[in-house]
Design an enzyme around this catalytic site. Structure first.
Site, PDB file in Angstrom:
ATOM      1  NE  ARG A 152      29.977 -29.473 -15.077  1.00 13.86           N
ATOM      2  CZ  ARG A 152      29.396 -30.373 -15.836  1.00 13.86           C
ATOM      3  NH1 ARG A 152      30.120 -31.184 -16.558  1.00 13.86           N
ATOM      4  NH2 ARG A 152      28.088 -30.454 -15.912  1.00 13.86           N
ATOM      5  CG  ASP A 202      20.738 -30.835 -14.108  1.00 16.49           C
ATOM      6  OD1 ASP A 202      19.502 -30.740 -14.031  1.00 16.49           O
ATOM      7  OD2 ASP A 202      21.408 -31.627 -13.414  1.00 16.49           O
ATOM      8  CB  SER A 251      20.947 -29.083 -11.199  1.00 17.11           C
ATOM      9  OG  SER A 251      21.574 -28.602 -12.347  1.00 17.11           O
TER      10      SER A 251
END
Ligand code: BGC
Length: 509
Positions: free
Chosen positions: A108, A230, A177
């Site tokens: 993203r 994350d 992450s």
């Protein structure tokens, strides 16, 4: 004539006996096959059992391992990684920041506008792309060029026009992450991959540098202001919205937690000076292990067949990447030991063919004939015409696997609360307390949670919440709030990019 009739009658009687005995034989076989799968289900239930006593043992083991991981490097399977994030966003952050979020199924890119008042995220735009499977095992240059290209396209769309070198430098928060050994709040090297990624030349390299170089190759003027996990982004957004937020947990394709620790409790890094006296610690709890975890032969086989055996043991029992595959393994075993599913489908041998969202859809099928279960069995596993009792059996398998996952996840969260003295027990050394005295010393404690397993899988969420109450007890449970954040892993990165563009750096004496 009479003899013929007698012979005919005798023949019919024999035929009837044969048919009857064939039918009896079949039904005996069917009953035996059914008993066999019921036995396997019972064994699964026993193997996955998580009575509250066992969960409390997991809570204690988690808290003890946290201590060990903070005491010395390599002291525990919990890495307890320093993040160099010692202050969470205050609400004063202002301006426009970008964020990149890499780590799960999707990649993203975000642009976040901050208004300078608490909870004043003026707006954010987002672009979400699935990560092509081949890039997950390619080279770092290919992976980061792909990311930088999407980032550049996104910036051009957002800023409406081709990028020129005159524009002022943009600040980026990069959420990566995977386990990273941070060397500052904006740099760190990859320790190992998880969740099916295997870009070998990346291990041991500085993640920010790889991204920064790819950004430069694309001619984009942008600086990596922070590099975070994350969980840390989720904690940042959670804390921005609610100051009582002290920990964050992800239940997605992978699982992990981070929390706010006192700097003086991080013994392995003595002399750590932080402006707040605290630091966010990335636990990497996916790698947690304890002999109290209920482990079955299916878990052992899944681990042995995985690209990272003996690694991420907790994650392999809890997260979205693995639960569907545990269910597949149970069905395969049942199918091999009895014919209740018909001939063994070749699809049952394909690893990860039963993805967790499909498993959740079967588990939560509330139609009277379990039509969704029948559809997944037929379309994905090529098991057509499964009768209703078999469909119910499959729902039961999903239930056992998810119930264990959610209850262990709850124990993990309470383990963190115990470590920081927010579980009402008086900490690791704390003995039994008088009834009623717990609530007097309790403070409201918020845990931010993100990830599809919690937000989209209702049964997982309900089992987790229920187990939290069971473990904490009715005096303490009302003080602990689980709050979901949305896009925290990305928005949190932008918030931290904003707070770190002006904040002083951490010194180590
Ligand atoms: C990674 C963590 C991450 C978690 C959730 C795990 O596999 O090791 O760094 O936070 O997945 O995305």
């Amino acid at each position: 004539m009479g003899k013929v009739v007698v012979a005919l009658a005798a023949g019919c009687a024999v035929a009837a006996c044969v048919v009857a005995s064939v039918m009896v034989g079949r039904s005996v076989r069917r009953r035996r096959a059914w008993r066999r799968v019921v036995r396997l289900l019972e064994e699964l239930e026993e193997g996955c059992a998580t009575p509250v006593g066992r969960l409390r043992q997991v809570v204690d083991a988690m808290a003890v391992e946290m201590h060990a991981g903070l005491a010395s490097e390599g002291g525990s399977k919990l890495k307890m990684l320093l993040t160099y994030v010692h202050e969470l966003p205050t609400g004063k952050e202002k301006g426009t920041y970008y964020a990149l979020d890499l780590g799960g199924t999707n990649f993203r890119v975000l642009r976040v506008q901050l208004g300078g008042q608490r909870s004043a995220i003026i707006g954010h735009d987002l672009d979400r792309q699935p990560i092509p499977q081949n890039l997950m095992t390619s080279t770092s240059e290919e992976l980061f060029d792909f990311i930088a290209t999407l980032l550049k396209d996104f910036v051009e769309r957002e800023e409406k026009g081709p990028i020129t070198s005159q524009q002022e430098s943009r600040e980026l928060g990069f959420t990566f992450s995977f386990p990273v050994k941070q060397t500052s709040s904006s740099s760190g090297y990859l320790i190992k991959w998880t969740k099916g990624f295997a870009v070998e030349d990346m291990v041991g390299r500085d993640v920010s540098e790889c991204l920064q170089q790819a950004i430069s190759r694309k001619g984009l003027d942008m600086r990596v202001a922070v590099l975070i996990n994350d969980t840390v982004g989720t904690l940042a957004l959670g804390h921005y919205d609610d100051e009582d937020t002290v920990a964050a947990v992800i239940f997605g394709k992978g699982t992990n937690a981070c929390y706010l620790e006192r700097a003086d409790a991080i013994i392995k890094c003595q002399g750590l000076l932080t402006t707040s006296g605290g630091m966010v610690v990335n636990m990497e709890w996916g790698n947690f292990w304890s002999s109290h975890l209920p482990r079955t032969s299916y878990d052992i086989d899944l681990d042995a067949d995985s690209p990272n055996p003996n690694d991420q043991g907790f994650e392999k029992m809890i997260s979205g990447m693995y639960l569907g595959d545990i269910v597949r393994r149970v069905i395969l075993q049942m199918s091999q030991e009895s014919d209740v599913f018909g001939p063994v489908s070749s699809k049952l041998h394909v690893p990860f063919i039963l993805r967790t969202p499909l498993m959740a859809a079967m588990h939560e099928d509330d139609s009277p004939n379990l039509t969704e279960v029948a559809r997944v069995l037929k379309d994905t596993l090529e098991i057509p015409d499964a009768p209703l009792n078999i469909r119910k059996l499959v729902v039961n398998i999903c239930d056992v696997v998810t119930c264990r996952a959610a209850r262990l996840a709850a124990a993990g969260i309470v383990g963190i609360l115990k470590k920081i003295g927010r579980d009402g027990s008086g900490g690791i050394a704390g003995g039994k307390m008088k009834v009623g005295s717990k609530s007097k010393m309790m403070r409201r404690t918020v845990v931010a949670v993100e990830g599809g397993m919690y937000t989209n899988y209702t049964m997982f969420r309900e089992y987790l919440n229920e187990a939290m109450e069971e473990i904490l007890g009715e005096d303490v449970a009302p003080y602990v709030v689980i709050k979901t954040t949305e896009d925290g892993s990305g928005i949190g990165a932008a918030l931290l990019a904003a707070s770190h563009s002006a904040s002083p750096t951490v010194d180590i004496e």
